[in-house]
Design a protein around this motif. Sequence first.
Motif, PDB file in Angstrom:
ATOM      1  N   ALA A 119       0.834  -1.209   0.000  1.00  0.00           N
ATOM      2  CA  ALA A 119       0.000   0.000   0.000  1.00  0.00           C
ATOM      3  C   ALA A 119       0.865   1.253   0.000  1.00  0.00           C
ATOM      4  O   ALA A 119       0.570   2.238  -0.697  1.00  0.00           O
ATOM      5  CB  ALA A 119      -0.932  -0.011   1.206  1.00  0.00           C
ATOM      6  N   ALA A 120       1.943   1.235   0.770  1.00  0.00           N
ATOM      7  CA  ALA A 120       2.822   2.401   0.857  1.00  0.00           C
ATOM      8  C   ALA A 120       3.522   2.668  -0.470  1.00  0.00           C
ATOM      9  O   ALA A 120       3.578   3.812  -0.942  1.00  0.00           O
ATOM     10  CB  ALA A 120       3.851   2.191   1.975  1.00  0.00           C
ATOM     11  N   VAL A 121       4.065   1.605  -1.074  1.00  0.00           N
ATOM     12  CA  VAL A 121       4.763   1.772  -2.350  1.00  0.00           C
ATOM     13  C   VAL A 121       3.798   2.251  -3.439  1.00  0.00           C
ATOM     14  O   VAL A 121       4.112   3.161  -4.213  1.00  0.00           O
ATOM     15  CB  VAL A 121       5.442   0.450  -2.761  1.00  0.00           C
ATOM     16  N   ALA A 122       2.604   1.654  -3.506  1.00  0.00           N
ATOM     17  CA  ALA A 122       1.611   2.062  -4.508  1.00  0.00           C
ATOM     18  C   ALA A 122       1.207   3.521  -4.324  1.00  0.00           C
ATOM     19  O   ALA A 122       1.014   4.249  -5.305  1.00  0.00           O
ATOM     20  CB  ALA A 122       0.383   1.161  -4.427  1.00  0.00           C
ATOM     21  N   SER A 123       1.107   3.967  -3.088  1.00  0.00           N
ATOM     22  CA  SER A 123       0.736   5.354  -2.807  1.00  0.00           C
ATOM     23  C   SER A 123       1.795   6.316  -3.325  1.00  0.00           C
ATOM     24  O   SER A 123       1.475   7.351  -3.931  1.00  0.00           O
ATOM     25  CB  SER A 123       0.549   5.563  -1.302  1.00  0.00           C
ATOM     26  N   VAL A 124       3.048   5.990  -3.095  1.00  0.00           N
ATOM     27  CA  VAL A 124       4.142   6.871  -3.521  1.00  0.00           C
ATOM     28  C   VAL A 124       4.263   6.892  -5.040  1.00  0.00           C
ATOM     29  O   VAL A 124       4.344   7.956  -5.662  1.00  0.00           O
ATOM     30  CB  VAL A 124       5.473   6.431  -2.876  1.00  0.00           C
ATOM     31  N   VAL A 125       4.251   5.697  -5.659  1.00  0.00           N
ATOM     32  CA  VAL A 125       4.432   5.620  -7.104  1.00  0.00           C
ATOM     33  C   VAL A 125       3.273   6.277  -7.849  1.00  0.00           C
ATOM     34  O   VAL A 125       3.462   6.899  -8.901  1.00  0.00           O
ATOM     35  CB  VAL A 125       4.603   4.153  -7.551  1.00  0.00           C
ATOM     36  N   SER A 126       2.056   6.182  -7.298  1.00  0.00           N
ATOM     37  CA  SER A 126       0.879   6.725  -7.987  1.00  0.00           C
ATOM     38  C   SER A 126       0.833   8.243  -7.981  1.00  0.00           C
ATOM     39  O   SER A 126      -0.011   8.838  -8.644  1.00  0.00           O
ATOM     40  CB  SER A 126      -0.410   6.169  -7.363  1.00  0.00           C
ATOM     41  N   LEU A 127       1.753   8.886  -7.269  1.00  0.00           N
ATOM     42  CA  LEU A 127       1.785  10.350  -7.266  1.00  0.00           C
ATOM     43  C   LEU A 127       2.111  10.915  -8.644  1.00  0.00           C
ATOM     44  O   LEU A 127       1.878  12.092  -8.905  1.00  0.00           O
ATOM     45  CB  LEU A 127       2.809  10.864  -6.245  1.00  0.00           C
ATOM     46  N   ASN A 128       2.664  10.090  -9.519  1.00  0.00           N
ATOM     47  CA  ASN A 128       2.950  10.570 -10.871  1.00  0.00           C
ATOM     48  C   ASN A 128       1.686  10.656 -11.721  1.00  0.00           C
ATOM     49  O   ASN A 128       1.719  11.188 -12.827  1.00  0.00           O
ATOM     50  CB  ASN A 128       3.981   9.667 -11.557  1.00  0.00           C
ATOM     51  N   GLY A 129       0.577  10.137 -11.201  1.00  0.00           N
ATOM     52  CA  GLY A 129      -0.700  10.263 -11.888  1.00  0.00           C
ATOM     53  C   GLY A 129      -0.941   9.267 -12.997  1.00  0.00           C
ATOM     54  O   GLY A 129      -1.937   9.362 -13.703  1.00  0.00           O
ATOM     55  N   ASP A 130      -0.049   8.287 -13.172  1.00  0.00           N
ATOM     56  CA  ASP A 130      -0.200   7.334 -14.264  1.00  0.00           C
ATOM     57  C   ASP A 130      -0.544   5.961 -13.713  1.00  0.00           C
ATOM     58  O   ASP A 130       0.252   5.350 -12.994  1.00  0.00           O
ATOM     59  CB  ASP A 130       1.085   7.263 -15.088  1.00  0.00           C
TER      60      ASP A 130
END
Length: 454
Positions: A119-130
């Motif tokens: 969940a933490a990794v997905a939250s950070v990576v998804s900040l790029n909006g893609d």
Amino acid sequence: MLSILGLAMILVFIVALSRKKLQVFVALTLVPLVFGTIACLATGNGVLDVFTWIQHGVFFKVDPDTGKVAWGVIAPATTILFSIFYFDLMLNVGLFDPVAEFFIKKAKGDPLKVIMSTAAVASVVSLNGDTTTTIIICLAAFRALYKQLGLTLWTLAIVIVAPIGIWNQLPWGGPTIAAAAALHVDLIALFRQLLPGLLTAQVVVLVIAYRIGLKERARIHFDPASCESVGPEQIDAMLRAVRDKDPGLKRPRLFWVNLLLTLGGLTLLILDLAHGAVVFLLLSALALVINFPDVDQATDRIEAIAPDVLPTTIATLGAGVFSGVLTGSGMASALANSIAGAIPTSLGSHMAPVYAVMATPAIVFLPQDAFYFGIASVLSGVMEQFGITPMQAAVASMVGQSFRLISPVIPALYLLCGETEQNFVDFQRKYLRWFWPVLVTYLVVYGLTGALPW
């Protein structure tokens, strides 16, 4: 007539998948072909128009007035094709072995820690909006670990997409841009209204991930209080399973070369310096020549990885047929207008939350532009008659984003379902079962801040 056809097409598609009557690619392709043909006959259009709609959905459409090109699914399909190929290749050569070993050692077989990390990794990576980028990266980082620890892969899928649905609403995210443009409100001002809900929803997602982690602990009988739950021998066995998988393909001496190649490509992707399809196409070619310079070895790798690549890619192209027919036939527009007309206007000031809830299915099943420029733009004018501002209407139109990441028109979700070995409808059900509180969170927080008048 078109709205009925559109609704029927969506329902038949869902039933065909849920009852496993049709394979996903077949359902995405043949169901809209049948209903598109019926739409042509019903409206007096030429039957061959169906092929034009499919072409637009799969490839692109050029606006005859503005010259603007609206791309179909060919770009994400190509990105998915080469991204699966590249990361399969990196898994073969052992690039992600250290990542898996790190989490195995730190989590010590604890499902809770692994799921919270996801969940933490997905939250950070998804900040790029893609969406596609986030799914690709998280699958590459965690899929092998979940399988090694015996965790359910559907857990991986829903824990990845839950944060994406939140952080797609950043100012550079497609939904926020579409809502601001359709309802003629300031983009940054809209984001400020959304931010309290997004932050609270993130906390809720982490809490739900924690609960899922506890469930997985119980399912595999993991006891964090007992040092015997996963002893050194078991951890060593897990590590050996990672290290000893396809030893002939591992390239430990090229680890740093492969890592730099991957990081360089992801940097280009995240900074939007090059299209994902181009990036992964070039990465795949470079990875092949670096790790398997022998032509026969390279050919063997392509043939071995092909079964992983083909099903998801053709499903993505099938999604282009579905969205192309739905939009080109006018069914999307008619369905949008019908949904707009079905929402009662007699509820006065309470119409905003009612609209937010009732519009959620439309956000899930309609193309994004069809919803925002069709339903949202129409209802904004209706709600204004009851004292609801365009900004408040825009916020209401974003509530349904809590379920957008189970939409059958998002190509990357077929990659996710394929890699986590589950039926698309089963994925939808599991997400709804666990993450419905996100929608409630938006309604409550926006109500308390005044962004969504009750």
